[in-house]
Design a protein around this motif. Structure first.
Motif, mmCIF file in Angstrom:
data_model
loop_
_atom_site.group_PDB
_atom_site.id
_atom_site.type_symbol
_atom_site.label_atom_id
_atom_site.label_comp_id
_atom_site.label_asym_id
_atom_site.label_seq_id
_atom_site.Cartn_x
_atom_site.Cartn_y
_atom_site.Cartn_z
ATOM 1 N N THR A 242 18.051 6.745 -17.312
ATOM 2 C CA THR A 242 16.974 7.689 -17.036
ATOM 3 C C THR A 242 15.977 7.637 -18.180
ATOM 4 N N GLN A 272 8.956 10.199 -14.978
ATOM 5 C CA GLN A 272 10.400 9.999 -15.141
ATOM 6 C C GLN A 272 10.946 9.161 -13.990
ATOM 7 N N GLN A 273 11.926 8.312 -14.288
ATOM 8 C CA GLN A 273 12.663 7.625 -13.245
ATOM 9 C C GLN A 273 14.130 7.531 -13.640
ATOM 10 N N ASP A 300 10.052 10.032 -10.116
ATOM 11 C CA ASP A 300 9.552 11.395 -9.961
ATOM 12 C C ASP A 300 8.027 11.401 -9.917
ATOM 13 N N ASP A 301 7.450 10.618 -8.988
ATOM 14 C CA ASP A 301 6.006 10.592 -8.815
ATOM 15 C C ASP A 301 5.621 11.429 -7.600
ATOM 16 N N ASP A 304 7.429 10.510 -4.489
ATOM 17 C CA ASP A 304 8.898 10.483 -4.562
ATOM 18 C C ASP A 304 9.433 9.089 -4.218
ATOM 19 N N GLU A 306 11.344 5.641 -4.034
ATOM 20 C CA GLU A 306 12.714 5.259 -4.296
ATOM 21 C C GLU A 306 12.994 3.879 -3.713
#
Length: 360
Positions: A242, A272-273, A300-301, A304, A306
């Protein structure tokens, strides 16, 4: 066959790096070795209907991953000095039949210090604890070492002392005020078990790449854990990380960006990722090994973003040095998919690869 020390450290986790180096001569106290491999691969691409660039089903076959390396070793005044240079044929364009020689590694190692172009600290913090994959463009997805575009910086310095490795690297951000940094601690145990914990720090550009504001930067970084547990014929693998500013190393970032300066910032702020992997490998018999691996990255953009990916492979050792393999893989985001330069390397959808590799 004498194995190259760096390749030996990662051979269990990255098939594409498991090239040996066999000694061919010794003169004036210098040992000379050559090694490499020939790999033939065929990939069936089955992109999803909504994959980028309107790509369709294809079959791509090549031997350009084949590589050659040259190594020297000597002892001078009590200091062990090693040099290593390696290249493959991934230079030039993908839509051309001309395969140019491409430099992969060129470094010197003097006692505990390695200096030159070689694997970065993020790679060493994850790859030795990761499960084997056949996909040349896939190893590391879900870890801080998942971006092949930054896995070998133009220049890196590693200092290794026992379980500790400190790495200073040519920064990905060209406007950075200091090198990218990785500090890692590794422990290994009998039976093939072990773990590595690592911290990453780098000067990250905050701009979006459109307003020439990449000189505005901020310190970013994160933490990573990667480990494996050997239980006889079964080995379990797992990792998690993280942090902020890691997209250029993970290969996935803001709005699904693949590496580059647009991966880590949104609206002028670092994002954050978090990612993780889980895998299990089963030694079917002395010649056959089967592996399945899962990976996830969440960003966390605003979107979202993924990524989820899966690999399953079987590798059969036909004879000494010669492996045959088959791998099924899929992922739900395009990460390397450009019809002009990078056709169907990591499309959204499914792939099946068959390969033969002879290491010498």
């Amino acid at each position: 066959m004498k194995k190259h020390t760096l390749a030996l450290a990662i051979a269990s986790s990255v098939l594409a790096s498991a090239a040996g180096a066999g000694q061919v001569a010794e003169m004036n106290g210098v040992k000379y070795s050559v090694g490499g491999y020939i790999k033939a691969e065929g990939v069936f691409n089955r992109p999803d209907a909504d994959a980028a660039n309107g790509v369709t089903n294809t079959f791509d076959a090549t031997a350009r991953q084949s590589r050659l390396n040259f190594k020297t070793e000597r002892v001078v005044d009590g200091h062990k000095i090693t040099t290593f240079i390696e290249g493959d044929f991934y230079g030039g364009y993908f839509n051309s039949s001309t395969y140019d020689w491409r430099l992969r590694h060129a470094y010197m190692q003097i006692d505990k210090v390695t200096l030159g172009q070689t694997w970065n600290g993020a790679f060493f913090a994850t790859a030795p604890m990761d499960a084997a994959q056949i996909n040349f463009w896939g190893p590391g997805l879900g870890t801080i070492g998942g971006n092949g575009g930054t896995v070998r910086p133009n220049l890196v310095m590693h200092y290794t002392s026992g379980p500790v490795r400190i790495s200073l690297q040519d920064p990905v951000n060209t406007g950075a005020a200091f090198p990218d940094m990785v500090a890692a601690y590794t422990q290994r145990f009998e039976g093939g078990s072990g773990y590595t914990v690592a911290a990453v720090g780098r000067d990250v550009a905050q701009g979006d790449g459109s307003n020439n504001d990449d000189e505005n930067s901020v310190f970013g970084g994160g933490f990573s854990f990667a480990g494996k547990l050997g239980m006889g014929d079964v080995t379990l693998y797992g990792s998690a990380y993280t942090g902020k500013g890691l997209g250029v190393y993970t290969g996935f970032g803001v709005a699904g960006a693949y590496g580059g300066k647009n991966s880590d910032a949104e609206d002028g702020k670092l994002v954050q990722q978090t990612g993780y992997t889980a895998a299990v490998a089963y030694q079917v018999n002395e010649k056959t090994k089967a592996t399945i691996r899962m990976a996830h990255i969440g960003v966390d953009d605003d979107a979202d973003s993924e990524l989820n990916a899966m690999n399953a492979n079987v590798i059969y050792n036909y004879t000494k040095g010669l492996d045959l393999g088959i791998e099924f893989r899929k992922q739900d985001v395009d990460t390397l998919n450009n019809t002009s330069t990078l056709p169907n390397l990591r499309p959204k959808g499914k792939q099946l690869e068959v390969m033969a590799i002879y290491k010498f």
